[in-house]
Design an enzyme around this catalytic site. Structure first.
Site, PDB file in Angstrom:
ATOM      1  N   GLU A  49       0.825  -1.211   0.000  1.00  0.00           N
ATOM      2  CA  GLU A  49       0.000   0.000   0.000  1.00  0.00           C
ATOM      3  C   GLU A  49       0.856   1.256   0.000  1.00  0.00           C
ATOM      4  OE1 GLU A  49      -2.161  -2.900   2.901  1.00  0.00           O
ATOM      5  OE2 GLU A  49      -0.129  -2.553   2.182  1.00  0.00           O
ATOM      6  N   CYS A  77      -2.659  -3.015   7.474  1.00  0.00           N
ATOM      7  CA  CYS A  77      -2.248  -2.935   8.876  1.00  0.00           C
ATOM      8  C   CYS A  77      -2.483  -1.504   9.369  1.00  0.00           C
ATOM      9  CB  CYS A  77      -0.770  -3.306   9.008  1.00  0.00           C
ATOM     10  SG  CYS A  77       0.355  -2.094   8.261  1.00  0.00           S
ATOM     11  N   CYS A  80      -0.513   1.165   7.335  1.00  0.00           N
ATOM     12  CA  CYS A  80      -1.070   1.408   6.009  1.00  0.00           C
ATOM     13  C   CYS A  80      -2.441   2.087   6.089  1.00  0.00           C
ATOM     14  CB  CYS A  80      -1.141   0.107   5.233  1.00  0.00           C
ATOM     15  SG  CYS A  80       0.508  -0.543   4.836  1.00  0.00           S
TER      16      CYS A  80
END
Length: 144
Positions: A49, A77, A80
């Site tokens: 990302e 996560c 990100c």
């Protein structure tokens, strides 16, 4: 999602976890892509990302990715998810859920938290089986 899955295959060449991301503009044209490059770059922040967001910002000449859609094979996560919010991405589409570190519904839900300053439309579970299988195969091979 098929494009993100194809990009995820690139991470396998460097021994990284196969996660792929693409960013589309308002006309649904892919403007950037990224796969995990942590192993390749020795950079713990080089998640798919982040790589795609950096490339999109460079391509558009602005850090504001309003109107853009990020498609990624794995639930982002916390790092990100924060980058998605900070870059003002409008829509997130992801495949597999990440029960251990997912921050968009599994462990946390940073993007839809009512206290968040930037709201992101989220579509989850898109081609989840295909995304999960790629990850499962990778980790099974790692354990051998």
């Amino acid at each position: 999602m098929r494009a993100a899955l194809a990009v995820a295959q690139e991470a396998l060449r460097t021994g990284d976890v196969p996660v792929g991301a693409v960013i589309l503009n308002e006309k649904n044209v892919i403007i950037s892509q990224g796969c995990n490059k942590r192993e390749d770059l020795d950079d713990p922040t080089a998640h798919a990302e982040i790589v795609a967001i950096r490339a999109a910002a460079q391509s558009l000449g602005t850090w504001r990715l309003d109107g853009c859609t990020l498609v990624v094979t794995l639930e982002p996560c916390a790092m990100c998810a924060g980058a998605i919010a900070q870059s003002r991405i409008t829509t997130l589409v992801f495949g597999a859920f990440d029960e251990k570190a997912g921050a968009v519904g599994s462990m946390w839900d940073l993007l839809r938290d009512p206290r968040s300053l930037h709201k992101v439309e989220v579509r989850s579970g898109v081609m989840a089986d295909e995304s999960s299988k790629m990850l499962q195969d990778f980790f099974q091979n790692q354990r051998r």
